[in-house]
Design a protein around this motif. Structure first.
Motif, short mmCIF file in Angstrom:
data_model
loop_
_atom_site.label_atom_id
_atom_site.label_comp_id
_atom_site.label_asym_id
_atom_site.label_seq_id
_atom_site.Cartn_x
_atom_site.Cartn_y
_atom_site.Cartn_z
N ALA A 49 -0.11 70.92 24.39
CA ALA A 49 0.18 71.07 22.96
C ALA A 49 1.17 72.21 22.70
O ALA A 49 1.97 72.14 21.78
N LEU A 50 1.11 73.25 23.52
CA LEU A 50 1.99 74.40 23.32
C LEU A 50 3.27 74.32 24.14
O LEU A 50 4.13 75.21 24.04
N GLU A 51 3.42 73.28 24.92
CA GLU A 51 4.58 73.11 25.78
C GLU A 51 5.87 73.08 24.96
O GLU A 51 6.00 72.33 24.00
N GLY A 52 6.80 73.95 25.32
CA GLY A 52 8.09 73.98 24.66
C GLY A 52 8.09 74.70 23.31
O GLY A 52 9.09 74.69 22.61
N LYS A 53 6.98 75.29 22.94
CA LYS A 53 6.89 75.98 21.65
C LYS A 53 6.84 77.49 21.89
O LYS A 53 6.28 77.96 22.86
N ASP A 54 7.42 78.23 20.96
CA ASP A 54 7.38 79.68 21.01
C ASP A 54 6.16 80.13 20.21
O ASP A 54 6.17 80.13 18.99
N VAL A 55 5.09 80.48 20.90
CA VAL A 55 3.82 80.83 20.27
C VAL A 55 3.98 82.04 19.37
O VAL A 55 3.43 82.09 18.27
N LYS A 56 4.77 83.02 19.77
CA LYS A 56 4.98 84.20 18.94
C LYS A 56 5.63 83.82 17.61
O LYS A 56 5.26 84.33 16.56
N GLU A 57 6.59 82.92 17.66
CA GLU A 57 7.24 82.49 16.42
C GLU A 57 6.29 81.68 15.56
O GLU A 57 6.29 81.79 14.34
N LEU A 58 5.46 80.85 16.18
CA LEU A 58 4.47 80.09 15.42
C LEU A 58 3.54 81.03 14.66
O LEU A 58 3.22 80.80 13.50
N LEU A 59 3.12 82.10 15.30
CA LEU A 59 2.23 83.06 14.67
C LEU A 59 2.92 83.84 13.55
O LEU A 59 2.31 84.13 12.52
N SER A 60 4.18 84.14 13.72
CA SER A 60 4.88 84.91 12.69
C SER A 60 5.24 84.06 11.48
O SER A 60 5.52 84.60 10.42
N ASN A 61 5.22 82.74 11.61
CA ASN A 61 5.58 81.85 10.51
C ASN A 61 4.38 81.20 9.85
O ASN A 61 4.54 80.25 9.09
N ILE A 62 3.19 81.69 10.09
CA ILE A 62 1.99 81.04 9.56
C ILE A 62 2.00 80.99 8.04
O ILE A 62 1.75 79.97 7.45
N GLY A 63 2.29 82.08 7.38
CA GLY A 63 2.21 82.11 5.93
C GLY A 63 3.49 81.76 5.21
O GLY A 63 3.55 81.79 4.00
N SER A 64 4.53 81.40 5.91
CA SER A 64 5.82 81.17 5.25
C SER A 64 6.16 79.69 5.19
O SER A 64 7.25 79.29 5.50
N GLY A 65 5.23 78.89 4.73
CA GLY A 65 5.45 77.45 4.66
C GLY A 65 6.37 77.00 3.55
O GLY A 65 6.21 75.92 3.00
#
Length: 112
Positions: A49-65
């Motif tokens: 599920a996390l393959e090819g994804k930047d986990v740090k960026e996912l976490l930093s964009n949680i509230g900015s939908g």
């Protein structure tokens, strides 16, 4: 099961924080070191599920939908944009009212 979920999630976060590729083997190694027994399928599914994804960026964009864009447009364009931004809110209220009414049509309500 909750501890397994947390353990695999924390393992993925540790790997991402260190800049290490997130793989099922590395997740299993970290959970084993923490004395948490995890079935390999869960580690494999998380890694896939996390393959090819930047986990740090996912976490930093949680509230900015996208919440900031309408506010920025309203402040930049003035009152006209603010009035236009109110229209979706009114439509949302109408949809909620219709949804509430549809529950009554089915013959049951919240306090029946």
């Amino acid at each position: 099961m909750a501890s397994v979920d947390l353990a695999t999630s924390y393992a993925a976060l540790i790997l991402a924080d260190d800049g290490i590729e997130i793989t099922a083997d590395k997740i299993l190694a970290l959970t084993e070191a923490a004395s948490v027994e995890v079935e390999p399928i869960w580690a494999s599914l998380l890694a896939k599920a996390l393959e090819g994804k930047d986990v740090k960026e996912l976490l930093s964009n949680i509230g900015s939908g996208g919440g900031g864009a309408p506010a920025a447009a309203a402040s930049a364009a003035g009152g006209a944009a603010a009035a236009a931004a109110e229209a979706p809110k009114e439509e949302e209220k109408k949809k909620e009212e219709e949804k509430e009414e549809s529950d009554e049509d089915m013959g049951f309500g919240l306090f029946d």
